[in-house]
Write an enzyme that holds these catalytic residues in place. Sequence first.
Site, PDB file in Angstrom:
ATOM      1  N   ASN A 262       0.844  -1.184   0.000  1.00 39.99           N
ATOM      2  CA  ASN A 262       0.000   0.000   0.000  1.00 39.99           C
ATOM      3  C   ASN A 262       0.881   1.236   0.000  1.00 39.99           C
ATOM      4  OD1 ASN A 262       0.503   0.225   3.036  1.00 39.99           O
ATOM      5  ND2 ASN A 262      -0.654  -1.669   2.874  1.00 39.99           N
TER       6      ASN A 262
ATOM      7  N   GLY B  24      -8.319  -4.296   0.743  1.00 39.42           N
ATOM      8  CA  GLY B  24      -8.789  -5.226  -0.277  1.00 39.42           C
ATOM      9  C   GLY B  24      -8.515  -4.813  -1.705  1.00 39.42           C
TER      10      GLY B  24
ATOM     11  N   GLU C 114      -2.999  -1.659   7.091  1.00 40.84           N
ATOM     12  CA  GLU C 114      -1.703  -1.152   7.554  1.00 40.84           C
ATOM     13  C   GLU C 114      -1.717   0.355   7.820  1.00 40.84           C
ATOM     14  OE1 GLU C 114       0.495  -2.957   8.631  1.00 40.84           O
ATOM     15  OE2 GLU C 114       0.767  -4.757   7.424  1.00 40.84           O
TER      16      GLU C 114
ATOM     17  N   HIS D 140       6.018  -5.435  -0.965  1.00 38.86           N
ATOM     18  CA  HIS D 140       6.418  -6.800  -0.627  1.00 38.86           C
ATOM     19  C   HIS D 140       7.368  -7.381  -1.675  1.00 38.86           C
ATOM     20  CE1 HIS D 140       2.359  -7.332   1.709  1.00 38.86           C
ATOM     21  NE2 HIS D 140       3.149  -6.430   2.256  1.00 38.86           N
TER      22      HIS D 140
ATOM     23  N   HIS E 163       7.998  -9.865   5.888  1.00 38.66           N
ATOM     24  CA  HIS E 163       6.821  -9.077   5.535  1.00 38.66           C
ATOM     25  C   HIS E 163       7.021  -8.212   4.295  1.00 38.66           C
ATOM     26  CE1 HIS E 163       3.269  -6.500   7.182  1.00 38.66           C
ATOM     27  NE2 HIS E 163       3.384  -6.335   5.885  1.00 38.66           N
TER      28      HIS E 163
END
Length: 185
Positions: free
Chosen positions: A28, A43, A72, A93, A154
Amino acid sequence: MTRVIKTQLVKYSRLAHERGLTAAFGGNLSIRFGNRIFIKATGAVMDDLSEQQVAVIDMNGKQLSGIRPSSEYRLHLAIYRERPDVKAIAHLHPPYSIAISTLLRGELPVITPEAEIYLRRIPIAPFKPAGTQELADVVAEAMLHSDAVIMEKHGIVTAGRSLREAFYRAELVEESAKLWYLSRS
């Protein structure tokens, strides 16, 4: 201004996916404008993010739009509170960064001159569950003296005075992780 901010979030979200810095629902981005934070909706998928999938919250986490923010959001808020100089955050990521987070502790060595100039250091924050205040706190603390952090198992978080700057710092972190990993072979 709201439309310009949302357009930037869409552009760099898609670019992050195209460049392999995130996949599926992961990652994000956010931009701080005054006391409002524009952030990817929960989502939403980075490669097909639309302006309608950008949530707006205040610095206390109160939802200002009809769209729920990413889980987050605490991570973003914690960094913005600790670092008033930060105007944008990229949480991604990328595969090499995640892989090396399982092999290294402390910091990722900075290898290239560009990483030395634009990142200086790349700490690795210990694992904390995603979306928690615990994670937000350890990352914000690590970012007090750094513009990039790798989160164990993560992903990464980078910060900048603009989303462009935060995004390109994320690319440098992943390049550094890849070079370190490949140099071990």
